[in-house]
Design a protein around this motif. Structure first.
Motif, short mmCIF file in Angstrom:
data_model
loop_
_atom_site.label_atom_id
_atom_site.label_comp_id
_atom_site.label_asym_id
_atom_site.label_seq_id
_atom_site.Cartn_x
_atom_site.Cartn_y
_atom_site.Cartn_z
N UNK A 283 -9.49 18.97 -8.83
CA UNK A 283 -8.81 18.54 -10.16
C UNK A 283 -7.98 17.49 -9.61
N UNK A 284 -7.62 17.42 -8.37
CA UNK A 284 -6.62 16.09 -7.95
C UNK A 284 -7.27 14.87 -7.21
N UNK A 285 -8.43 15.24 -7.00
CA UNK A 285 -9.15 14.01 -6.15
C UNK A 285 -9.97 13.08 -7.23
N UNK A 286 -10.27 11.80 -6.76
CA UNK A 286 -10.56 10.89 -7.67
C UNK A 286 -12.32 10.90 -7.39
N UNK A 287 -13.06 11.23 -8.39
CA UNK A 287 -14.43 11.31 -8.15
C UNK A 287 -14.94 9.96 -7.58
N UNK A 288 -15.98 10.12 -6.59
CA UNK A 288 -16.62 8.81 -5.97
C UNK A 288 -17.50 8.03 -6.99
N UNK A 289 -17.93 6.91 -6.59
CA UNK A 289 -18.80 6.25 -7.30
C UNK A 289 -20.33 6.59 -6.91
N UNK A 290 -21.26 6.83 -7.51
CA UNK A 290 -22.51 7.14 -7.17
C UNK A 290 -23.66 6.56 -7.82
N UNK A 291 -24.85 6.10 -7.31
CA UNK A 291 -26.00 5.63 -8.02
C UNK A 291 -27.16 6.28 -7.41
N UNK A 292 -28.05 6.37 -8.27
CA UNK A 292 -29.36 7.05 -7.91
C UNK A 292 -29.99 6.42 -6.52
N UNK A 293 -30.77 7.23 -5.79
CA UNK A 293 -31.10 7.14 -4.30
C UNK A 293 -32.48 5.95 -4.44
N UNK A 294 -32.85 5.65 -5.65
CA UNK A 294 -33.99 4.67 -5.79
C UNK A 294 -33.44 3.26 -6.05
N UNK A 295 -32.00 3.29 -6.16
CA UNK A 295 -31.49 1.82 -6.52
C UNK A 295 -31.24 1.10 -5.60
N UNK A 296 -30.92 1.41 -4.25
CA UNK A 296 -30.74 0.37 -3.15
C UNK A 296 -31.96 -0.09 -2.46
N UNK A 297 -32.02 -1.17 -1.99
CA UNK A 297 -33.13 -1.54 -1.03
C UNK A 297 -32.29 -1.84 0.37
N UNK A 298 -32.82 -0.77 1.34
CA UNK A 298 -32.28 -0.45 2.42
C UNK A 298 -33.00 -1.53 3.52
N UNK A 299 -32.45 -2.53 4.13
CA UNK A 299 -33.08 -3.35 5.10
C UNK A 299 -31.92 -3.28 6.42
N UNK A 300 -32.38 -2.60 7.36
CA UNK A 300 -31.36 -2.52 8.82
C UNK A 300 -29.90 -2.09 8.23
N UNK A 301 -28.92 -3.28 8.61
CA UNK A 301 -27.83 -2.43 8.31
C UNK A 301 -27.28 -3.01 6.99
#
Length: 465
Positions: A283-301
């Motif tokens: 109730x007091x915390x700010x919700x975090x930003x989220x995106x679908x797991x298929x959105x990012x392209x992961x390349x190493x770091x």
């Protein structure tokens, strides 16, 4: 030429578009099956899987030992698994010491009674009586048994062992007729009205668990039925062999369904922020930003996300480096790089990135801080300035290389004579290089050979015959 219908290239179709952006027509985007989703703020519950088994609550396990030397004349509870109640008789022990203690108690009681009737001081007699009664009490007798001995009733030469708690006999070390010593273990009784679910949590999930956190689990013995409890203890030591940490969950078992040794599968759900820290009050915390797991392209770091830029014309997709938090189910938390409301590509990101890579533009494999074409300038390791060939370079180099290959063959065959002759041919060819005839100048054969080796990076070596 390739047995395919060729599509004319539209020159200038992306004029004014940044290096990391790609413009597609609505038709092309539809054919590529590009799908987008909005970046949103919301609390996400992460589910943690646990496996383990039911075990007895160690704080509710009691061991019954012999408090006096003697012979087990009778076992009233003679089998493992029997259910006993508090105060229930377990065994009878005959003990000569008990006989002497009984006589001492009776004598002290008679002495006290005689002094009280004679009106004499009874303080010493009362002290003797208390001492004799306390001795029997330390052997496990209750007040009722002690009073029976004082009154001359009951089986006074036998000590009756009684159960201190209700529960189940999980082990029995006594056999009728045995002679036992003080401290010998006779029974182990476990109270199973409350049990532990001893579960194993993977090393990567430990940070999500807290004492007092509710956990639900199911047992193979009762499919479709769910049990629940709270985390009582998290082991501070990691099991190096399994890379897991033991988690104990206290579970009410008043119905007696859960048996120690049953296999169970647990599930803990925790609400976390973008950094993976549990959120106690949403109730007091700010919700975090989220995106679908298929959105990012992961390349190493690195993590790259393609964002559809706002506008009314053809869709423009722009690559964006983002910093991601942990994954929670089907979403990733976003630490930085995106804003709420932006549209990210959730399907077709590889197609967009491939189109940028083909045109040698900024993409997942060619970040913005590198040359999109992949060219990297290297300083010469020999300390010489980079060689810039003139228009006549190479016209006479062919004859030099042909002579050099003869030298290489002779050296590989360990033919000293042929190598000496080939080296002379190389020197003669180098001396013939002259820019007046359109060839590279060279004042001296050995210097020219070294110059060619340094300037071109070709491993040309000189030898003296």
């Amino acid at each position: 030429i390739c047995f395919m219908d060729l599509i004319p290239l539209e020159d200038g179709a992306e004029t004014g578009v940044a290096s990391g952006d790609l413009t597609l027509s609505e038709t092309a985007a539809a054919l590529a099956e590009i799908a987008t989703a909005r970046v949103r703020r919301e609390f996400v519950a992460r589910e943690i899987r646990l496996v383990g088994m039911v075990s007895a609550d160690e704080t509710r396990v009691r061991t019954i030992t012999a408090r006096v030397d003697g012979r087990l004349d009778r076992l009233l509870v003679d089998a493992t698994g029997q259910t006993v109640t508090r105060g229930m008789a377990l065994a009878e022990i005959y003990s000569p010491e008990l006989y002497a203690a009984r006589a001492e108690l009776r004598t002290a009681a008679a002495a006290l009674q005689s002094r009280e009737q004679a009106g004499e001081g009874a303080a010493g007699a009362r002290a003797n009586l208390r001492s004799a009664a306390e001795r029997l009490r330390l052997w496990g007798m209750d007040d009722q048994q002690i009073q029976s001995i004082r009154d001359g009733e009951g089986n006074s030469d036998h000590l009756v062992l009684k159960a201190p708690v209700s529960g189940v006999v999980v082990s029995r070390q006594a056999t009728q007729g045995d002679y036992v010593r003080t401290g010998d273990v006779l029974y182990t009784i476990a109270e199973l009205s409350e049990v532990w679910a001893t579960l194993d949590a993977f090393e990567s999930d430990v940070a999500w668990l807290r004492e007092g956190q509710p956990v639900s689990f199911s047992a193979r013995a009762y499919p479709g039925r769910e049990f629940s409890g709270d985390i009582l203890f998290i082991d501070p030591v990691l099991d190096e062999r399994t890379r897991t940490v033991e988690v104990r969950v206290a579970v009410d078992n008043s119905d007696g369904l859960l048996k120690p040794g049953m296999l169970v599968t647990g599930r803990a759900v925790v609400t976390v922020d973008a950094y993976g820290n549990p959120v106690s009050d949403t109730r007091t915390a700010v919700p975090p930003l989220v995106i679908p797991a298929s959105a990012p392209l992961l390349t190493g770091d690195r993590a790259v996300v393609y964002v559809r830029l706002p506008g009314t014309g053809d869709p423009v997709f722009s690559g964006r480096n983002v910093v991601l938090g942990p994954r929670a189910g089907e979403v990733y938390f976003v630490v930085s790089g995106l804003s709420e409301g932006e549209m990210v590509v959730t399907r077709g990101s590889f197609k967009i990135d491939s189109a940028l890579q083909i045109t040698a533009r900024t993409s997942m494999m060619n970040p913005a801080d590198e040359d999109p074409a992949g060219h990297v300038e290297h300083e010469p390791s020999n300390g010489l300035a980079p060689f810039a060939p003139g228009p006549c370079f190479g016209q006479g180099l062919e004859s030099v290389l042909e002579a050099y290959y003869e030298l290489q063959t002779a050296l590989a065959g360990d033919d000293d004579g042929a190598a000496s002759q080939a080296a002379g041919e190389v020197a003669a060819k180098v001396d013939q290089l002259d820019c007046e005839t359109g060839h590279l100048p060279g004042p001296d054969a050995s210097q020219a050979i070294d110059s060619i080796g340094h300037k071109t990076g070709t491993p040309i070596a000189t030898y003296s015959a």
